[in-house]
Design a protein around this motif. Structure first.
Motif, PDB file in Angstrom:
ATOM      1  N   ARG A 118      26.287  34.906   4.130  1.00 53.37           N
ATOM      2  CA  ARG A 118      26.563  33.673   5.123  1.00 53.37           C
ATOM      3  C   ARG A 118      27.928  33.337   4.902  1.00 53.37           C
ATOM      4  O   ARG A 118      28.820  32.740   5.692  1.00 53.37           O
ATOM      5  CB  ARG A 118      25.655  32.511   5.069  1.00 53.37           C
ATOM      6  CG  ARG A 118      24.335  32.675   5.904  1.00 53.37           C
ATOM      7  CD  ARG A 118      23.360  31.809   5.214  1.00 53.37           C
ATOM      8  NE  ARG A 118      21.910  32.072   5.994  1.00 53.37           N
ATOM      9  CZ  ARG A 118      21.270  33.034   5.975  1.00 53.37           C
ATOM     10  NH1 ARG A 118      21.223  33.894   5.201  1.00 53.37           N
ATOM     11  NH2 ARG A 118      20.005  33.026   6.937  1.00 53.37           N
ATOM     12  N   TYR A 121      30.413  35.844   6.397  1.00 57.46           N
ATOM     13  CA  TYR A 121      30.705  35.539   7.768  1.00 57.46           C
ATOM     14  C   TYR A 121      31.454  34.139   8.067  1.00 57.46           C
ATOM     15  O   TYR A 121      32.403  34.361   8.896  1.00 57.46           O
ATOM     16  CB  TYR A 121      29.122  35.215   8.310  1.00 57.46           C
ATOM     17  CG  TYR A 121      29.197  34.819   9.940  1.00 57.46           C
ATOM     18  CD1 TYR A 121      29.114  35.757  10.772  1.00 57.46           C
ATOM     19  CD2 TYR A 121      28.783  33.447  10.251  1.00 57.46           C
ATOM     20  CE1 TYR A 121      29.521  35.195  12.251  1.00 57.46           C
ATOM     21  CE2 TYR A 121      28.884  33.048  11.675  1.00 57.46           C
ATOM     22  CZ  TYR A 121      29.118  33.998  12.535  1.00 57.46           C
ATOM     23  OH  TYR A 121      29.207  33.693  13.976  1.00 57.46           O
ATOM     24  N   THR A 125      34.949  34.190  10.197  1.00 61.57           N
ATOM     25  CA  THR A 125      35.015  33.563  11.361  1.00 61.57           C
ATOM     26  C   THR A 125      36.346  32.552  11.132  1.00 61.57           C
ATOM     27  O   THR A 125      37.162  32.239  11.967  1.00 61.57           O
ATOM     28  CB  THR A 125      33.935  32.588  11.681  1.00 61.57           C
ATOM     29  OG1 THR A 125      33.466  32.112  10.795  1.00 61.57           O
ATOM     30  CG2 THR A 125      32.873  33.505  12.284  1.00 61.57           C
ATOM     31  N   GLU A 286      27.799  28.421  10.495  1.00 67.10           N
ATOM     32  CA  GLU A 286      28.232  28.516  12.029  1.00 67.10           C
ATOM     33  C   GLU A 286      29.370  27.985  12.548  1.00 67.10           C
ATOM     34  O   GLU A 286      30.047  26.900  11.851  1.00 67.10           O
ATOM     35  CB  GLU A 286      27.005  28.074  13.014  1.00 67.10           C
ATOM     36  CG  GLU A 286      25.727  28.707  12.866  1.00 67.10           C
ATOM     37  CD  GLU A 286      25.259  30.147  13.074  1.00 67.10           C
ATOM     38  OE1 GLU A 286      26.610  30.635  13.381  1.00 67.10           O
ATOM     39  OE2 GLU A 286      24.443  30.555  13.171  1.00 67.10           O
ATOM     40  N   GLU A 305      30.605  37.924  16.843  1.00 70.99           N
ATOM     41  CA  GLU A 305      29.212  38.227  17.099  1.00 70.99           C
ATOM     42  C   GLU A 305      28.769  39.725  16.408  1.00 70.99           C
ATOM     43  O   GLU A 305      27.902  39.772  15.910  1.00 70.99           O
ATOM     44  CB  GLU A 305      28.896  38.340  18.529  1.00 70.99           C
ATOM     45  CG  GLU A 305      27.467  38.817  18.884  1.00 70.99           C
ATOM     46  CD  GLU A 305      26.757  37.751  18.523  1.00 70.99           C
ATOM     47  OE1 GLU A 305      25.414  38.042  18.160  1.00 70.99           O
ATOM     48  OE2 GLU A 305      26.854  36.460  18.271  1.00 70.99           O
ATOM     49  N   ARG A 308      28.469  38.794  12.920  1.00 69.64           N
ATOM     50  CA  ARG A 308      27.432  37.935  12.507  1.00 69.64           C
ATOM     51  C   ARG A 308      26.145  38.972  12.417  1.00 69.64           C
ATOM     52  O   ARG A 308      25.263  38.835  11.522  1.00 69.64           O
ATOM     53  CB  ARG A 308      26.993  37.104  14.001  1.00 69.64           C
ATOM     54  CG  ARG A 308      25.847  36.389  13.442  1.00 69.64           C
ATOM     55  CD  ARG A 308      25.537  35.534  14.720  1.00 69.64           C
ATOM     56  NE  ARG A 308      24.129  34.733  14.633  1.00 69.64           N
ATOM     57  CZ  ARG A 308      24.224  33.736  13.828  1.00 69.64           C
ATOM     58  NH1 ARG A 308      25.029  33.056  13.468  1.00 69.64           N
ATOM     59  NH2 ARG A 308      22.892  33.072  13.731  1.00 69.64           N
ATOM     60  N   ILE A 312      24.801  38.661   8.774  1.00 65.30           N
ATOM     61  CA  ILE A 312      23.519  37.750   8.876  1.00 65.30           C
ATOM     62  C   ILE A 312      22.258  38.392   9.398  1.00 65.30           C
ATOM     63  O   ILE A 312      21.283  37.963   8.714  1.00 65.30           O
ATOM     64  CB  ILE A 312      24.076  36.444   9.899  1.00 65.30           C
ATOM     65  CG1 ILE A 312      25.352  35.849   9.195  1.00 65.30           C
ATOM     66  CG2 ILE A 312      22.925  35.328   9.413  1.00 65.30           C
ATOM     67  CD1 ILE A 312      25.413  35.538   7.895  1.00 65.30           C
ATOM     68  N   GLU A 313      22.235  39.053  10.279  1.00 61.87           N
ATOM     69  CA  GLU A 313      21.075  39.320  11.007  1.00 61.87           C
ATOM     70  C   GLU A 313      20.653  40.858  10.771  1.00 61.87           C
ATOM     71  O   GLU A 313      19.612  41.343  11.243  1.00 61.87           O
ATOM     72  CB  GLU A 313      21.128  39.330  12.480  1.00 61.87           C
ATOM     73  CG  GLU A 313      21.399  37.882  13.073  1.00 61.87           C
ATOM     74  CD  GLU A 313      22.013  38.060  14.470  1.00 61.87           C
ATOM     75  OE1 GLU A 313      21.889  38.959  15.205  1.00 61.87           O
ATOM     76  OE2 GLU A 313      22.213  36.843  14.975  1.00 61.87           O
TER      77      GLU A 313
END
Length: 431
Positions: A118, A121, A125, A286, A305, A308, A312-313
Protein backbone atom coordinates in the motif's frame (compact mmCIF):
# COMPACT_ATOMS: atom_id res chain seq x y z
CA UNK A 1 9.17 9.72 23.33
CA UNK A 2 9.17 13.51 23.15
CA UNK A 3 7.43 14.80 20.03
CA UNK A 4 10.26 17.09 18.94
CA UNK A 5 12.58 14.10 19.02
CA UNK A 6 10.12 12.13 16.88
CA UNK A 7 9.89 15.04 14.45
CA UNK A 8 13.71 15.17 14.20
CA UNK A 9 13.81 11.47 13.27
CA UNK A 10 11.26 12.00 10.51
CA UNK A 11 13.17 15.07 9.33
CA UNK A 12 16.38 13.04 9.03
CA UNK A 13 14.52 10.42 7.02
CA UNK A 14 13.18 13.23 4.84
CA UNK A 15 16.66 14.60 4.18
CA UNK A 16 17.92 11.24 2.95
CA UNK A 17 14.93 10.75 0.68
CA UNK A 18 15.03 14.31 -0.67
CA UNK A 19 18.63 13.96 -1.86
CA UNK A 20 17.48 11.33 -4.36
CA UNK A 21 14.15 12.93 -5.21
CA UNK A 22 15.53 16.44 -5.74
CA UNK A 23 18.29 15.19 -8.07
CA UNK A 24 15.62 13.44 -10.11
CA UNK A 25 13.44 16.55 -10.36
CA UNK A 26 16.32 18.81 -11.34
CA UNK A 27 17.42 16.46 -14.12
CA UNK A 28 13.93 15.80 -15.50
CA UNK A 29 12.88 19.45 -15.35
CA UNK A 30 15.97 20.55 -17.26
CA UNK A 31 15.18 17.90 -19.86
CA UNK A 32 11.65 19.33 -20.13
CA UNK A 33 13.05 22.85 -20.67
CA UNK A 34 15.26 21.51 -23.49
CA UNK A 35 12.17 19.96 -25.09
CA UNK A 36 10.34 23.29 -24.81
CA UNK A 37 13.31 25.03 -26.43
CA UNK A 38 12.76 22.81 -29.48
CA UNK A 39 8.96 22.96 -29.40
CA UNK A 40 7.25 25.78 -27.51
CA UNK A 41 3.85 24.22 -28.22
CA UNK A 42 4.57 21.93 -25.27
CA UNK A 43 3.64 24.85 -23.02
CA UNK A 44 0.05 24.51 -24.24
CA UNK A 45 -0.25 20.73 -23.82
CA UNK A 46 -1.07 18.41 -20.94
CA UNK A 47 2.26 16.88 -20.05
CA UNK A 48 3.98 15.38 -17.04
CA UNK A 49 7.52 14.27 -16.36
CA UNK A 50 8.64 10.76 -17.34
CA UNK A 51 8.49 8.17 -14.57
CA UNK A 52 11.62 7.90 -12.43
CA UNK A 53 11.41 4.76 -10.33
CA UNK A 54 14.49 5.68 -8.30
CA UNK A 55 12.66 8.77 -7.01
CA UNK A 56 9.47 6.79 -6.38
CA UNK A 57 11.46 4.15 -4.53
CA UNK A 58 13.08 6.85 -2.37
CA UNK A 59 9.61 8.14 -1.48
CA UNK A 60 8.48 4.59 -0.70
CA UNK A 61 11.46 3.96 1.57
CA UNK A 62 10.71 7.25 3.33
CA UNK A 63 7.07 6.24 3.85
CA UNK A 64 7.71 2.65 4.98
CA UNK A 65 10.40 3.68 7.47
CA UNK A 66 8.01 6.33 8.82
CA UNK A 67 5.23 3.76 9.27
CA UNK A 68 7.52 1.26 10.98
CA UNK A 69 8.90 3.97 13.26
CA UNK A 70 5.32 4.74 14.27
CA UNK A 71 4.78 1.08 15.14
CA UNK A 72 8.14 0.79 16.89
CA UNK A 73 7.63 3.91 18.97
CA UNK A 74 4.33 2.51 20.23
CA UNK A 75 5.70 -0.94 20.98
CA UNK A 76 8.98 0.09 22.56
CA UNK A 77 7.45 2.03 25.43
CA UNK A 78 3.87 2.52 26.49
CA UNK A 79 5.15 5.38 28.61
CA UNK A 80 6.00 7.26 25.38
CA UNK A 81 9.62 7.91 26.35
CA UNK A 82 12.61 7.87 24.01
CA UNK A 83 15.29 5.20 23.84
CA UNK A 84 18.63 5.35 22.08
CA UNK A 85 18.12 1.92 20.51
CA UNK A 86 16.62 3.36 17.33
CA UNK A 87 18.76 6.47 17.02
CA UNK A 88 20.72 5.01 14.09
CA UNK A 89 17.71 3.91 12.08
CA UNK A 90 17.89 6.93 9.78
CA UNK A 91 21.40 6.05 8.60
CA UNK A 92 20.93 2.27 8.22
CA UNK A 93 20.74 0.75 4.73
CA UNK A 94 17.06 0.41 3.85
CA UNK A 95 16.76 -3.38 3.99
CA UNK A 96 18.71 -3.53 7.25
CA UNK A 97 16.56 -0.80 8.79
CA UNK A 98 13.34 -2.54 7.76
CA UNK A 99 14.45 -5.89 9.18
CA UNK A 100 15.54 -4.16 12.40
CA UNK A 101 12.24 -2.35 12.80
CA UNK A 102 10.19 -5.44 11.95
CA UNK A 103 12.11 -7.38 14.61
CA UNK A 104 11.23 -4.71 17.23
CA UNK A 105 7.49 -4.73 16.53
CA UNK A 106 4.59 -7.14 16.67
CA UNK A 107 3.76 -6.77 12.98
CA UNK A 108 3.46 -10.11 11.17
CA UNK A 109 5.08 -10.85 7.83
CA UNK A 110 1.72 -10.71 6.04
CA UNK A 111 0.79 -7.42 7.72
CA UNK A 112 4.15 -5.98 6.71
CA UNK A 113 3.66 -7.06 3.09
CA UNK A 114 0.22 -5.48 2.97
CA UNK A 115 1.57 -2.27 4.50
CA UNK A 116 4.52 -2.28 2.12
CA UNK A 117 2.40 -2.76 -1.00
CA UNK A 118 0.00 0.00 0.00
CA UNK A 119 2.88 2.37 0.68
CA UNK A 120 4.42 1.55 -2.70
CA UNK A 121 1.12 2.56 -4.26
CA UNK A 122 0.97 5.71 -2.10
CA UNK A 123 4.54 6.62 -3.08
CA UNK A 124 3.67 6.09 -6.75
CA UNK A 125 0.54 8.26 -6.67
CA UNK A 126 2.14 11.05 -4.60
CA UNK A 127 5.25 11.07 -6.82
CA UNK A 128 3.40 11.01 -10.15
CA UNK A 129 1.02 13.79 -9.13
CA UNK A 130 4.04 15.77 -7.92
CA UNK A 131 5.61 15.18 -11.35
CA UNK A 132 2.56 16.79 -12.94
CA UNK A 133 2.56 19.66 -10.44
CA UNK A 134 6.23 20.40 -11.10
CA UNK A 135 5.66 20.62 -14.86
CA UNK A 136 2.79 23.04 -14.32
CA UNK A 137 4.95 25.15 -12.02
CA UNK A 138 7.89 25.39 -14.42
CA UNK A 139 5.58 25.96 -17.40
CA UNK A 140 4.23 29.00 -15.56
CA UNK A 141 7.76 30.29 -14.92
CA UNK A 142 8.83 29.74 -18.52
CA UNK A 143 5.69 31.43 -19.88
CA UNK A 144 6.24 34.44 -17.64
CA UNK A 145 9.88 34.69 -18.71
CA UNK A 146 8.93 34.58 -22.40
CA UNK A 147 6.18 37.16 -21.92
CA UNK A 148 8.72 39.50 -20.32
CA UNK A 149 11.09 39.13 -23.26
CA UNK A 150 13.38 36.61 -21.62
CA UNK A 151 14.44 33.20 -22.91
CA UNK A 152 15.12 29.67 -21.82
CA UNK A 153 18.86 29.97 -21.55
CA UNK A 154 18.68 31.05 -17.90
CA UNK A 155 16.80 27.86 -17.02
CA UNK A 156 19.33 25.66 -18.82
CA UNK A 157 22.24 27.35 -17.06
CA UNK A 158 20.78 26.97 -13.58
CA UNK A 159 22.29 24.64 -11.00
CA UNK A 160 20.11 21.97 -9.40
CA UNK A 161 19.11 24.02 -6.37
CA UNK A 162 18.34 27.06 -8.50
CA UNK A 163 15.95 25.09 -10.69
CA UNK A 164 14.17 23.64 -7.68
CA UNK A 165 14.02 26.93 -5.76
CA UNK A 166 12.49 28.55 -8.83
CA UNK A 167 9.37 26.39 -8.44
CA UNK A 168 9.30 25.93 -4.66
CA UNK A 169 10.96 22.51 -4.51
CA UNK A 170 14.41 23.52 -3.26
CA UNK A 171 16.01 23.41 0.16
CA UNK A 172 15.65 27.15 0.67
CA UNK A 173 12.11 27.29 -0.69
CA UNK A 174 10.76 23.81 -0.15
CA UNK A 175 7.12 24.55 0.65
CA UNK A 176 5.92 21.94 -1.81
CA UNK A 177 8.22 19.25 -0.41
CA UNK A 178 7.03 20.14 3.08
CA UNK A 179 3.34 19.92 2.26
CA UNK A 180 3.30 16.90 -0.07
CA UNK A 181 6.04 14.40 0.73
CA UNK A 182 6.26 15.15 4.44
CA UNK A 183 2.49 14.96 4.73
CA UNK A 184 2.78 11.47 3.26
CA UNK A 185 5.41 10.61 5.84
CA UNK A 186 3.38 11.97 8.75
CA UNK A 187 0.33 10.05 7.54
CA UNK A 188 2.41 6.86 7.32
CA UNK A 189 3.84 7.39 10.81
CA UNK A 190 0.42 7.77 12.40
CA UNK A 191 -0.96 4.88 10.38
CA UNK A 192 1.81 2.78 11.91
CA UNK A 193 0.77 3.89 15.37
CA UNK A 194 -2.86 2.96 14.71
CA UNK A 195 -1.82 -0.47 13.40
CA UNK A 196 0.06 -1.03 16.64
CA UNK A 197 -2.86 0.16 18.76
CA UNK A 198 -5.18 -2.21 16.92
CA UNK A 199 -3.04 -5.21 17.90
CA UNK A 200 -2.69 -4.01 21.54
CA UNK A 201 -5.61 -1.65 22.28
CA UNK A 202 -4.92 1.11 24.83
CA UNK A 203 -7.49 2.41 27.30
CA UNK A 204 -7.53 5.82 25.67
CA UNK A 205 -5.75 8.00 23.14
CA UNK A 206 -4.20 11.41 23.71
CA UNK A 207 -3.74 14.03 21.01
CA UNK A 208 -0.15 15.29 21.07
CA UNK A 209 0.73 18.53 19.31
CA UNK A 210 4.06 20.31 18.95
CA UNK A 211 3.35 23.55 20.77
CA UNK A 212 5.50 26.16 19.11
CA UNK A 213 5.07 29.16 16.81
CA UNK A 214 4.30 26.89 13.85
CA UNK A 215 1.38 25.12 15.50
CA UNK A 216 -1.97 25.83 13.85
CA UNK A 217 -5.17 26.80 15.67
CA UNK A 218 -6.63 23.38 14.75
CA UNK A 219 -3.90 21.42 16.51
CA UNK A 220 -3.55 23.90 19.39
CA UNK A 221 -7.22 23.50 20.34
CA UNK A 222 -6.88 19.70 20.41
CA UNK A 223 -3.51 19.42 22.16
CA UNK A 224 -3.56 16.98 25.11
CA UNK A 225 -7.20 16.00 24.59
CA UNK A 226 -7.82 12.48 25.97
CA UNK A 227 -10.71 10.32 24.78
CA UNK A 228 -11.40 6.57 25.07
CA UNK A 229 -9.86 4.34 22.43
CA UNK A 230 -12.58 3.60 19.90
CA UNK A 231 -14.48 6.81 20.69
CA UNK A 232 -16.13 8.22 17.50
CA UNK A 233 -14.18 11.41 18.24
CA UNK A 234 -11.09 9.72 16.76
CA UNK A 235 -12.83 8.81 13.51
CA UNK A 236 -12.16 12.33 12.25
CA UNK A 237 -9.23 13.58 14.34
CA UNK A 238 -6.27 11.29 13.74
CA UNK A 239 -3.31 13.40 12.53
CA UNK A 240 -2.37 14.73 10.09
CA UNK A 241 -5.26 17.19 10.28
CA UNK A 242 -3.99 19.52 7.54
CA UNK A 243 -1.02 20.07 5.22
CA UNK A 244 2.17 20.42 7.23
CA UNK A 245 0.62 18.89 10.36
CA UNK A 246 3.22 17.54 12.83
CA UNK A 247 0.85 16.26 15.51
CA UNK A 248 0.37 12.64 16.52
CA UNK A 249 -1.50 10.52 19.06
CA UNK A 250 -0.31 8.28 21.86
CA UNK A 251 -1.95 5.35 23.56
CA UNK A 252 -2.60 5.42 27.30
CA UNK A 253 -2.32 2.05 29.03
CA UNK A 254 -2.01 3.21 32.64
CA UNK A 255 -5.30 3.66 34.52
CA UNK A 256 -3.71 6.39 36.66
CA UNK A 257 -3.45 8.64 33.59
CA UNK A 258 -7.17 8.37 32.82
CA UNK A 259 -9.24 11.33 34.08
CA UNK A 260 -12.10 10.62 36.50
CA UNK A 261 -14.40 12.05 33.82
CA UNK A 262 -13.48 12.67 30.24
CA UNK A 263 -13.91 16.40 29.53
CA UNK A 264 -16.15 17.37 26.66
CA UNK A 265 -13.91 17.63 23.58
CA UNK A 266 -13.79 20.76 21.42
CA UNK A 267 -15.74 20.75 18.18
CA UNK A 268 -12.60 21.56 16.19
CA UNK A 269 -12.54 19.74 12.88
CA UNK A 270 -9.72 18.79 10.57
CA UNK A 271 -9.28 20.45 7.19
CA UNK A 272 -11.39 18.93 4.41
CA UNK A 273 -10.14 15.45 3.50
CA UNK A 274 -7.90 15.14 6.58
CA UNK A 275 -8.10 13.63 10.06
CA UNK A 276 -9.80 10.34 9.25
CA UNK A 277 -8.91 7.13 11.09
CA UNK A 278 -6.49 5.47 8.64
CA UNK A 279 -7.68 1.96 9.50
CA UNK A 280 -11.38 2.65 9.07
CA UNK A 281 -12.41 1.12 5.72
CA UNK A 282 -8.66 0.62 5.11
CA UNK A 283 -8.53 3.54 2.65
CA UNK A 284 -5.65 5.52 4.17
CA UNK A 285 -3.38 4.95 1.15
CA UNK A 286 -5.89 6.31 -1.38
CA UNK A 287 -5.79 9.67 -3.13
CA UNK A 288 -7.69 12.60 -1.66
CA UNK A 289 -10.41 13.98 -4.00
CA UNK A 290 -8.28 17.01 -4.91
CA UNK A 291 -5.33 14.70 -5.71
CA UNK A 292 -7.57 12.61 -7.96
CA UNK A 293 -8.71 15.77 -9.72
CA UNK A 294 -5.12 16.83 -10.39
CA UNK A 295 -4.22 13.34 -11.57
CA UNK A 296 -7.11 13.60 -14.04
CA UNK A 297 -5.90 16.98 -15.25
CA UNK A 298 -2.43 15.54 -15.89
CA UNK A 299 -3.76 12.44 -17.67
CA UNK A 300 -2.42 10.12 -14.97
CA UNK A 301 -5.55 8.27 -13.86
CA UNK A 302 -5.06 5.28 -16.15
CA UNK A 303 -1.42 4.98 -15.10
CA UNK A 304 -2.33 5.17 -11.41
CA UNK A 305 -5.15 2.64 -11.82
CA UNK A 306 -2.69 0.24 -13.45
CA UNK A 307 -0.34 0.68 -10.48
CA UNK A 308 -3.22 0.00 -8.11
CA UNK A 309 -4.12 -3.27 -9.82
CA UNK A 310 -0.48 -4.30 -9.90
CA UNK A 311 0.34 -3.42 -6.29
CA UNK A 312 -2.89 -3.60 -4.31
CA UNK A 313 -5.33 -5.87 -6.10
CA UNK A 314 -3.03 -8.73 -7.04
CA UNK A 315 0.10 -10.58 -5.97
CA UNK A 316 1.98 -9.54 -9.13
CA UNK A 317 4.47 -7.37 -7.32
CA UNK A 318 5.50 -9.33 -4.30
CA UNK A 319 5.36 -12.83 -5.70
CA UNK A 320 4.45 -14.13 -2.23
CA UNK A 321 1.62 -16.11 -3.80
CA UNK A 322 3.53 -17.79 -6.59
CA UNK A 323 0.38 -19.32 -8.06
CA UNK A 324 -0.72 -15.79 -8.97
CA UNK A 325 2.74 -14.75 -10.11
CA UNK A 326 3.00 -12.80 -13.36
CA UNK A 327 5.85 -13.15 -15.82
CA UNK A 328 7.95 -10.33 -14.33
CA UNK A 329 8.62 -8.56 -11.06
CA UNK A 330 10.24 -5.29 -10.00
CA UNK A 331 13.35 -5.27 -7.78
CA UNK A 332 13.14 -2.83 -4.83
CA UNK A 333 16.79 -2.90 -3.72
CA UNK A 334 20.14 -4.06 -5.08
CA UNK A 335 19.95 -7.86 -4.96
CA UNK A 336 23.09 -9.97 -4.94
CA UNK A 337 23.23 -12.96 -7.29
CA UNK A 338 25.57 -15.81 -6.43
CA UNK A 339 27.96 -16.69 -9.27
CA UNK A 340 30.77 -19.28 -9.65
CA UNK A 341 33.24 -16.42 -9.18
CA UNK A 342 32.42 -15.47 -5.58
CA UNK A 343 35.13 -12.76 -5.46
CA UNK A 344 33.41 -10.73 -8.16
CA UNK A 345 29.99 -9.54 -6.90
CA UNK A 346 27.09 -9.40 -9.37
CA UNK A 347 23.78 -7.68 -8.62
CA UNK A 348 20.33 -7.06 -9.99
CA UNK A 349 20.18 -3.29 -9.64
CA UNK A 350 17.48 -1.51 -7.69
CA UNK A 351 14.62 -0.52 -9.99
CA UNK A 352 15.28 -3.27 -12.55
CA UNK A 353 12.81 -5.93 -13.71
CA UNK A 354 13.20 -9.71 -13.72
CA UNK A 355 11.32 -11.06 -16.73
CA UNK A 356 10.28 -14.44 -18.11
CA UNK A 357 9.46 -15.72 -14.62
CA UNK A 358 8.59 -19.42 -14.59
CA UNK A 359 8.21 -22.06 -11.86
CA UNK A 360 10.71 -24.91 -12.25
CA UNK A 361 9.63 -27.16 -9.38
CA UNK A 362 7.57 -27.17 -6.21
CA UNK A 363 7.41 -28.87 -2.82
CA UNK A 364 8.77 -32.40 -2.67
CA UNK A 365 10.40 -32.00 -6.08
CA UNK A 366 12.84 -29.43 -4.63
CA UNK A 367 16.02 -31.14 -3.48
CA UNK A 368 16.82 -28.51 -0.81
CA UNK A 369 13.29 -28.25 0.57
CA UNK A 370 14.13 -29.49 4.09
CA UNK A 371 17.06 -27.09 4.42
CA UNK A 372 14.90 -24.19 3.20
CA UNK A 373 12.19 -24.95 5.76
CA UNK A 374 14.72 -24.99 8.60
CA UNK A 375 16.79 -22.04 7.41
CA UNK A 376 13.90 -19.64 6.73
CA UNK A 377 11.35 -19.73 9.57
CA UNK A 378 8.44 -17.29 9.70
CA UNK A 379 8.78 -14.16 11.81
CA UNK A 380 6.84 -15.80 14.67
CA UNK A 381 9.32 -18.70 14.70
CA UNK A 382 7.00 -21.25 13.11
CA UNK A 383 8.27 -23.28 10.16
CA UNK A 384 6.90 -23.08 6.66
CA UNK A 385 5.46 -26.08 4.85
CA UNK A 386 7.55 -27.86 2.22
CA UNK A 387 4.66 -27.64 -0.25
CA UNK A 388 4.75 -23.82 -0.08
CA UNK A 389 8.28 -23.63 -1.50
CA UNK A 390 9.00 -23.10 -5.20
CA UNK A 391 12.10 -23.06 -7.34
CA UNK A 392 11.79 -20.33 -9.95
CA UNK A 393 13.76 -19.03 -12.90
CA UNK A 394 13.82 -15.73 -14.77
CA UNK A 395 15.93 -13.36 -16.86
CA UNK A 396 17.69 -10.28 -15.49
CA UNK A 397 20.41 -7.78 -16.35
CA UNK A 398 23.24 -8.26 -13.84
CA UNK A 399 25.80 -5.59 -12.90
CA UNK A 400 29.28 -6.27 -11.58
CA UNK A 401 29.98 -4.26 -8.42
CA UNK A 402 33.73 -4.10 -9.14
CA UNK A 403 34.12 -3.80 -12.91
CA UNK A 404 30.73 -2.12 -13.60
CA UNK A 405 30.20 -4.59 -16.45
CA UNK A 406 26.71 -5.85 -17.16
CA UNK A 407 25.27 -8.99 -18.71
CA UNK A 408 21.91 -10.56 -19.38
CA UNK A 409 21.59 -13.85 -17.54
CA UNK A 410 19.20 -16.61 -16.59
CA UNK A 411 18.89 -16.70 -12.81
CA UNK A 412 17.26 -19.13 -10.36
CA UNK A 413 15.92 -18.56 -6.86
CA UNK A 414 13.67 -20.09 -4.19
CA UNK A 415 10.41 -18.54 -3.14
CA UNK A 416 7.82 -19.16 -0.43
CA UNK A 417 4.59 -17.56 0.70
CA UNK A 418 5.20 -15.10 3.59
CA UNK A 419 8.97 -15.47 3.18
CA UNK A 420 9.55 -14.01 -0.29
CA UNK A 421 12.43 -14.64 -2.69
CA UNK A 422 15.78 -15.97 -1.43
CA UNK A 423 19.11 -17.32 -2.72
CA UNK A 424 19.39 -15.81 -6.18
CA UNK A 425 21.87 -17.78 -8.30
CA UNK A 426 23.43 -17.24 -11.73
CA UNK A 427 22.61 -20.09 -14.13
CA UNK A 428 23.90 -19.04 -17.56
CA UNK A 429 24.74 -15.99 -19.64
CA UNK A 430 22.26 -15.06 -22.35
CA UNK A 431 23.74 -13.53 -25.49
Amino acid sequence: MKEKSRAKKLNRLATAAWLVISDSYAERLKSFVKDVEKNKDLLNTVKTLPVDYSAINAAYQYFIKSALLGISHTVQSKEFDDTPAIEDIESMPFTEAVEYLKARTSISAEEYYQLSDRLKYKAFTVSRIADGDSVEKIKGRITKSLEEGGGLKEFLQMQKDEVLNKIGLGNSNGAYWETVFRAGSQSSYNTGRMISFESDPPIALQFIGIEDSRQTDICHSLSNIIRPYGDPFWDSRIPPLHFGCRSTIRGIYDESEIPAEYPEPPETKAADGWGFNPLKDNRWFEMFPEMEERAGNYGLLQEIEYARKKLIESDWKTGRSVGAMAKRFHVDVDTKVRTPDEESPWYIKEGADVTGVKIISQGEKIRDRKRLVEQYPLQNGKLTSEKDWYKVRGTAILYNGDTKQKMTAEIHWYQCKNIGKVEFKFKRKIK
